[in-house]
Design an enzyme around this catalytic site. Structure first.
Site, short mmCIF file in Angstrom:
data_model
loop_
_atom_site.label_atom_id
_atom_site.label_comp_id
_atom_site.label_asym_id
_atom_site.label_seq_id
_atom_site.Cartn_x
_atom_site.Cartn_y
_atom_site.Cartn_z
N ASP A 194 0.83 -1.21 0.00
CA ASP A 194 0.00 0.00 0.00
C ASP A 194 0.86 1.25 0.00
O ASP A 194 0.55 2.25 -0.65
CB ASP A 194 -0.91 0.01 1.23
CG ASP A 194 -1.99 -1.05 1.13
OD1 ASP A 194 -2.74 -1.22 2.10
OD2 ASP A 194 -2.08 -1.72 0.07
N ALA A 195 1.96 1.19 0.76
CA ALA A 195 2.82 2.37 0.87
C ALA A 195 3.45 2.69 -0.48
O ALA A 195 3.49 3.85 -0.91
CB ALA A 195 3.90 2.11 1.91
N ASP A 245 0.84 4.22 -2.69
CA ASP A 245 0.59 5.62 -2.34
C ASP A 245 1.70 6.53 -2.85
O ASP A 245 1.45 7.65 -3.31
CB ASP A 245 0.43 5.77 -0.83
CG ASP A 245 -0.88 5.14 -0.35
OD1 ASP A 245 -1.00 4.86 0.85
OD2 ASP A 245 -1.76 4.92 -1.20
N SER A 251 -35.65 2.35 -12.86
CA SER A 251 -35.89 1.37 -13.90
C SER A 251 -37.28 1.62 -14.48
O SER A 251 -37.94 2.57 -14.11
CB SER A 251 -35.73 -0.03 -13.34
OG SER A 251 -36.52 -0.16 -12.20
N LEU A 252 -37.69 0.76 -15.37
CA LEU A 252 -38.99 0.94 -16.03
C LEU A 252 -39.87 -0.24 -15.69
O LEU A 252 -39.39 -1.36 -15.55
CB LEU A 252 -38.79 0.98 -17.54
CG LEU A 252 -38.02 2.17 -18.09
CD1 LEU A 252 -37.68 1.95 -19.55
CD2 LEU A 252 -38.84 3.45 -17.94
N GLU A 300 -39.30 4.39 -28.64
CA GLU A 300 -37.90 4.23 -29.07
C GLU A 300 -37.39 2.87 -28.60
O GLU A 300 -37.92 2.32 -27.63
CB GLU A 300 -37.04 5.34 -28.46
CG GLU A 300 -36.92 5.20 -26.97
CD GLU A 300 -36.49 6.48 -26.25
OE1 GLU A 300 -35.30 6.74 -26.24
OE2 GLU A 300 -37.36 7.17 -25.69
N LYS A 322 -35.48 -0.08 -26.78
CA LYS A 322 -34.87 -0.24 -25.46
C LYS A 322 -33.53 -0.94 -25.67
O LYS A 322 -33.48 -2.11 -26.04
CB LYS A 322 -35.78 -1.07 -24.56
CG LYS A 322 -35.24 -1.23 -23.16
CD LYS A 322 -36.31 -1.80 -22.23
CE LYS A 322 -35.89 -1.80 -20.78
NZ LYS A 322 -34.72 -2.60 -20.48
N ASP A 354 -30.15 -2.77 -25.01
CA ASP A 354 -29.73 -3.74 -24.01
C ASP A 354 -28.26 -3.52 -23.67
O ASP A 354 -27.38 -4.19 -24.20
CB ASP A 354 -29.97 -5.16 -24.55
CG ASP A 354 -29.97 -6.18 -23.43
OD1 ASP A 354 -29.89 -5.78 -22.25
OD2 ASP A 354 -30.04 -7.38 -23.74
N ARG A 372 -25.10 3.25 -12.96
CA ARG A 372 -26.33 3.31 -12.19
C ARG A 372 -26.16 2.82 -10.75
O ARG A 372 -26.75 3.36 -9.83
CB ARG A 372 -27.37 2.44 -12.91
CG ARG A 372 -28.59 2.25 -12.11
CD ARG A 372 -29.67 1.72 -12.98
NE ARG A 372 -30.44 0.76 -12.24
CZ ARG A 372 -31.57 0.24 -12.69
NH1 ARG A 372 -32.00 0.58 -13.88
NH2 ARG A 372 -32.23 -0.59 -11.98
N TYR A 382 -30.84 9.10 -24.05
CA TYR A 382 -32.30 9.05 -24.11
C TYR A 382 -32.99 9.74 -22.93
O TYR A 382 -34.20 9.78 -22.86
CB TYR A 382 -32.81 7.62 -24.23
CG TYR A 382 -32.26 6.66 -23.19
CD1 TYR A 382 -32.57 6.81 -21.84
CD2 TYR A 382 -31.44 5.60 -23.55
CE1 TYR A 382 -32.07 5.95 -20.88
CE2 TYR A 382 -30.93 4.73 -22.60
CZ TYR A 382 -31.25 4.91 -21.26
OH TYR A 382 -30.75 4.07 -20.33
N LYS A 412 -41.69 -5.15 -23.65
CA LYS A 412 -40.61 -6.11 -23.87
C LYS A 412 -40.92 -7.04 -25.04
O LYS A 412 -42.08 -7.37 -25.28
CB LYS A 412 -40.39 -6.95 -22.61
CG LYS A 412 -40.07 -6.16 -21.36
CD LYS A 412 -38.78 -5.39 -21.45
CE LYS A 412 -37.57 -6.26 -21.23
NZ LYS A 412 -37.27 -6.55 -19.83
N CYS A 455 -38.68 -29.25 6.66
CA CYS A 455 -37.65 -28.35 6.14
C CYS A 455 -36.38 -29.16 5.91
O CYS A 455 -35.89 -29.83 6.82
CB CYS A 455 -37.39 -27.24 7.14
SG CYS A 455 -35.94 -26.25 6.74
N CYS A 497 -33.54 -27.93 8.57
CA CYS A 497 -33.58 -28.08 10.03
C CYS A 497 -34.59 -29.13 10.48
O CYS A 497 -34.78 -29.33 11.68
CB CYS A 497 -33.87 -26.74 10.71
SG CYS A 497 -35.57 -26.18 10.48
N CYS A 531 -41.08 -23.28 6.44
CA CYS A 531 -40.47 -23.92 7.60
C CYS A 531 -40.86 -23.11 8.83
O CYS A 531 -40.76 -21.89 8.83
CB CYS A 531 -38.96 -23.91 7.41
SG CYS A 531 -38.04 -24.12 8.92
N CYS A 540 -33.67 -22.42 12.39
CA CYS A 540 -33.38 -22.97 11.07
C CYS A 540 -32.15 -22.27 10.51
O CYS A 540 -32.15 -21.06 10.32
CB CYS A 540 -34.57 -22.75 10.14
SG CYS A 540 -34.21 -23.30 8.46
#
Ligand code: IVH
Length: 712
Positions: free
Chosen positions: A51-52, A55, A100-101, A134, A136, A138, A157, A244, A332, A437, A440, A455, A461
């Protein structure tokens, strides 16, 4: 491995004696060494220099840049401010959250979207209402901040509130202008970073030549390329950008969505050429069909079409739900499908004890992504029944060994859609859902009306305890740096922590003495101290976060914040919950909160009733200084007030009035009581207005309300 000793140490000739040529060469060398050090530290988790030393290199780099500012490189290590190795990228708090949409899948969803908006705005079915449409893209979203025309910051984001500072990387993307002319003084442009199909193929070919990792699809390649600590790697990857949207602005770009897109194009951004103005759902659907038709020839991936209300004034009135705008929707494309063999069905136990069946699949590529797991939802789904006992898939059940059809819709977990009975092995047995379960052995019961078997083991659990801890440290909860799902699992396994409260005694127990965190595999003095400090930093924490972090069933982030705002302080809240039982004034008060239903109320009361769960909560709280909930927009005259709307509103719809009041920090209630501060009564107000008069509650009309909140 390179010879670290000779590389790590910089030339020590005094900076003020360097000439330009030497300075340029040394900056290049420093950028190179530090980039290598960064990748070794972050990507390979194998630090090559101390680290030194790191730096010292950083300091020298800064010193040279200060003397020769014009020589500063695009990939300068000093661009990664606050991003010293331990941090990765610096963090950027978004001025406006990156949302988001919500999704739509068919014509009916689009008609509903248009209806909802009209209802919210109080528009008739005939009133004109235009949308933009318009593709979308990806890729991954990026927010670019320009001040006085200069690009000063680029951020991913992240979790929507806080992203990563990728400024140096963004500067290497040709589609992103470094400087703008005639731009507003402050301008934040948002859009999508993506990679074209040919560029993606070429990148994977180059990677293969170097025996480097292959990217599954262009989006992963774009994300992996943008999020490089070494910007020179980003530079070598051909990324593109479509604008956009926008966030902070010192002056409006336009008064319509289309106008704003045109303005961004005029400023030098790439905007999508398939953007169109549509006068309603029919036009949106035909534009969708047109885009779907050319989809395969675009040369980049799109996963749908985005519709946005064109009038920015209306967008403003519509505003946002917690994570999505009301004025936009993503239509979509149909999910991609593939057939594969179901190897096994495993049962996972979640935080609230839900037993979730997971399909283990023979790996198969679905829409460019290799899928080997898919959700099977619940026991009815496996049996071929829906929640009401009707048939799904024509009543066909799903068995281990079956050929099943898998699909992915957007980013969600893959699902099993269908099963091919003609390929069913002769010896395939119906799946028997466990009644105990698997973690457990406690009983797993299914309450009436619940599709899920749970459960009953609670905190005994191990699966529930670990999932609760993972939730507790997650981003929207305590978000303790250095303590993620992996660490929590290890600490739980080794009996270091059993419940959230234990996190706050880690230092006491493992900061010194026989067994110490710093001596654990994967830990060292620095990382251990960093974790202790990160835990320390979270003792003082917001009420809403604490409540959310408890992982109480039906109590999500939004509800937690609502409850925090309503009760104000932690002790007031816990006292009230403890005394709320299933009747009486505290129970009534809880149910009276707009946004709290009976199911959530029961869940809360159960969690806070005396018993093991409550004790565990109290043990946690004893380590914390829980801050009183802040009232949003405290300067608003209605912040913290309880408001009731009644009668006909003429200038806005009820939904709009409620959302607006809440955004100003008011609580909106459906009934008048002694807790009501203000009644807004339109024409036709009846019993509520009378009750308000009887109780002496202040009553105003719609205009009075608009004047009061400054919207008149
Ligand atoms: S508008 C306030 N327009 O899709 C909402 N988003 O699922 C702003 N995306 O996070 C988003 N193309 O990353 C918008 N033409 C487009 C888009 C688009 C891709 C992405 C974006 C967003 C995600 C939402």
């Amino acid at each position: 491995m390179p010879d670290k000793g000779s590389n790590a140490h910089s030339d020590n000739s005094p900076v003020d004696q360097l000439n330009e040529t030497d300075a340029r060469a040394e900056l290049a060398r420093l950028a190179h060494i530090m980039a290598a050090a960064n990748s070794a530290y972050h990507r390979d988790d194998a630090p090559e220099i101390s680290d030194a030393d790191y730096d010292a290199l950083k300091a020298r780099n800064l010193e040279i840049e200060a003397r020769f500012p014009h020589l500063k490189r695009l990939d300068s290590p000093s661009e990664q401010v606050g991003a010293a190795p331990a941090e990765g990228f610096g963090k950027v708090t978004h001025t406006v959250r990156m949302l988001s949409l919500s999704n739509a899948f068919d014509a009916e969803d689009i008609a509903d979207f248009d209806d909802r908006i009209r209802r919210y705005l109080g528009l008739t079915a005939e009133a004109p209402l235009a949308y933009t449409s318009e593709p979308k893209i990806d890729g991954l979203s990026l927010s670019l901040r320009y001040e006085n025309g200069q690009l000063v910051q680029a951020a991913t984001r992240g979790d929507g509130a806080v992203g990563e500072n990728v400024t140096a990387n963004a500067r290497t993307i040709a589609d992103i202008p470094q400087a703008l002319t005639n731009a507003p003084e402050v301008l934040e442009v948002r859009g999508e970073v993506y990679m074209s199909h040919p560029d993606f193929e070429a990148l994977n070919a180059r990677q293969a030549e170097k025996s480097d990792k292959q990217f599954a699809n262009p989006r992963n390649a774009a994300a992996g390329s943008l999020r490089q600590l070494d910007a020179s790697i980003t530079k070598s990857r051909p990324l593109r950008f479509f604008a956009y949207a926008w966030a902070a602005l010192s002056e409006p770009l336009a008064d319509s969505q289309m106008g704003a897109i045109e303005r961004m194009a005029a400023l030098g951004f790439q905007t999508n050429p398939l953007t169109a103005l549509c006068d309603g759902p029919d036009a949106l659907l035909s534009h969708y069909a047109k885009i779907e038709q050319v989809r395969a020839t675009l040369g980049y991936d799109i996963d749908g079409v985005v519709y946005k209300v064109n009038d920015l004034g209306l967008q403003g009135r519509l505003g946002f739900r917690s994570t999505t705008p009301r004025w936009a929707i993503a239509h979509k494309f149909p999910a991609e499908l593939a057939w594969t063999r179901l190897e096994n069905i495993e049962i996972q136990v979640g935080r609230t004890g839900a037993l979730s069946p997971v399909a283990r699949l023979s790996p198969v590529t679905v829409g460019g992504v290799v899928v080997s797991n898919a959700t099977l939802h619940n026991e009815d789904y496996i049996a071929g029944r829906d929640s009401k006992g009707g048939d799904i898939r024509g009543g066909k059940d799903i068995r281990v060994g079956d050929w099943v059809q898998v699909y992915r819709a957007g980013d969600v977990i893959p699902k099993v859609a269908d099963v091919d009975l003609s390929k069913r092995p002769k010896d395939a047995e119906p799946f028997v859902f466990p009644l105990l379960c698997p973690e457990c052995q406690s009983e797993a019961i299914r309450e009436e009306g619940d599709a899920v078997r749970r459960c009953v083991g609670g905190l005994i659990c191990p699966a529930q305890a670990v999932e609760k801890l993972k939730h507790f440290v997650s981003r929207a909860a305590f978000d303790i740096e250095g303590l993620g799902a992996k660490q929590v699992e290890q600490f739980y396994r080794d009996d270091w922590i059993h419940e959230p409260a234990d996190i706050f005694t880690l230092k006491e127990r493992y900061g010194s003495g026989m067994q110490q965190l710093k001596n654990r595999e994967g830990w060292g003095e620095k990382s251990a101290n960093n974790l202790f400090q990160a835990i320390e930093d979270k003792r003082n924490i917001e009420f809403g976060r604490v409540l959310f972090s408890l992982g109480i069933r039906h109590v999500g982030e939004q509800a937690s914040n609502l409850l925090a705002r309503t009760y104000g302080g932690w002790s007031e809240f816990t006292e009230a919950m403890g005394g709320a039982s299933h009747e009486g004034p505290e129970w009534e008060r809880l149910l009276g909160i707009d946004g709290v239903g009976e199911v959530m109320a029961k869940s809360l009361v159960t969690a806070f009733a005396p018993g093991a769960e409550r004790d565990s909560i109290d043990r946690l709280a004893a380590h914390l200084a829980v801050q009183d909930a802040e009232q949003p927009q405290n300067d608003s005259p209605v912040a913290g007030k309880t408001v009731v709307f009644t009668g006909t509103l003429e200038k806005m719809t009820r939904a709009e009035a409620k959302a607006r009041a809440e955004s100003l920090g008011a609580k909106v209630s459906g009934s008048v009581s002694t807790k009501t501060d203000l009644l807004v009564a339109g024409p036709g107000a009846g019993s509520k207005a009378k009750k308000a008069t009887d109780l002496g509650v202040e009553t105003i009309d719609e205009d009075g309300w608009l004047t009061l909140i400054g919207d008149a």
